[in-house]
Design a protein around this motif. Structure first.
Motif, short mmCIF file in Angstrom:
data_model
loop_
_atom_site.label_atom_id
_atom_site.label_comp_id
_atom_site.label_asym_id
_atom_site.label_seq_id
_atom_site.Cartn_x
_atom_site.Cartn_y
_atom_site.Cartn_z
N ARG A 190 0.83 -1.21 0.00
CA ARG A 190 0.00 0.00 0.00
C ARG A 190 0.87 1.26 0.00
N ASP A 194 0.87 3.91 -3.08
CA ASP A 194 0.56 5.33 -2.86
C ASP A 194 1.68 6.22 -3.38
N ARG A 197 1.21 6.35 -7.13
CA ARG A 197 0.05 7.16 -7.48
C ARG A 197 0.37 8.65 -7.33
#
Length: 287
Positions: A190, A194, A197
């Protein structure tokens, strides 16, 4: 609520897929997942059959190895399935197993570069765009689908290493984590997603799908131990009854997995029974 799925492993003969699909549909299981492993079964062919045999079941392909596939062909096949069975196909693509890619003469020097180029072109084609690109591996000259999906579908990337996971955050709509990953691995993924992104300026929702090796029955511990590899994280995999499996699912969900896909061992010759176990015994124990 955590979404649950089950893998129909391609070590099973294709003839068993129809019954497994029927059980998944009638028991209310959310998702049935298929693998395109060399040299076992086609992901596209099995997905088309499973979708045609059902009315509501979502069918995932986890995953199509991009070195084997021209991106235009992947887009054509995916678009056809999305139009025939709206909102029920979950498409995953990835590097593939490098030794297998070498066996068929498709291994590339930079799998990460290829995956990034493939994802960018595939998402654009499925969004109905006309694509011209000349990358290191992907080359398209004014290619557009005549029958794109009614709306751009999500494309997921299978990833294990840090570079691939971060790339998935940049270029994909979701990430498939394989069964070597435990809850700590989901949390680490995760963070990498992130970062990817943020680098790409993406603010859309990114889903994480975690696979869990789950074994039940009187010899579950021994079968799990036989299937584990040195790549498996210490907390990856679970053996036991429905409560033990549900607890492992919950730990992955609390770590950041939106969907958990359960896979039994390769020596399990009754995939329909495992699907029934997950749908009828595990599902009620998972929030």
């Amino acid at each position: 609520m955590t979404v649950l799925g089950v893998v129909f492993r391609p070590q099973n003969p294709p003839e068993l897929l129809r019954e497994a699909t029927r059980v998944a549909e009638t028991t209310g299981l959310e998702e049935l997942w298929l693998w395109e492993d060399c040299f076992l079964e086609s992901g596209i062919a099995t997905a088309a059959a499973a979708l045609a045999w059902t009315e509501r079941l979502r069918v995932g392909i986890g995953l199509l190895p991009v070195p084997l596939r021209n991106v235009a062909l992947t887009a054509m096949e995916a678009a056809t399935l999305h139009r025939l069975f709206p909102d029920r196909l979950i498409l995953g693509v990835g590097h593939g197993v490098q030794s297998w890619m070498g066996q068929v003469g498709a291994r590339v020097e930079s799998p990460v570069t290829l995956l990034g180029e493939h994802l960018s072109a595939l998402r654009a084609l499925l969004a109905g765009e006309r694509v011209t690109t000349s990358g290191r591996y992907v080359h398209l000259d004014a290619v557009a689908l005549d029958w794109p999906p009614a709306r751009a579908p999500k494309v997921y990337a299978g990833a294990r290493g840090p570079r691939s996971i971060r790339l998935s955050g940049e270029h994909a709509d979701g990430t498939l984590l394989d069964s070597v990953t435990d809850a700590d691995g989901v949390r680490a993924a995760r963070t990498l997603i992130d970062a990817g992104r943020a680098a790409a300026g993406r603010t859309d929702r990114h889903e994480v799908i975690a696979n869990l090796l789950a074994v039940t029955g009187p010899d579950a511990e021994a079968r799990l131990a036989a299937e584990r590899t040195p790549e498996h994280a210490p907390g990856a995999g679970v053996a036991g009854d429905a409560h033990a499996v549900a607890g492992a699912v919950t730990r992955l969900a609390e770590a950041g997995a939106d969907t958990v896909v359960l896979q039994t061992t390769a020596d399990d010759t009754d995939p329909a029974a495992f699907i029934r176990f997950v749908a009828e015994e595990v599902r009620p124990l998972v929030r």
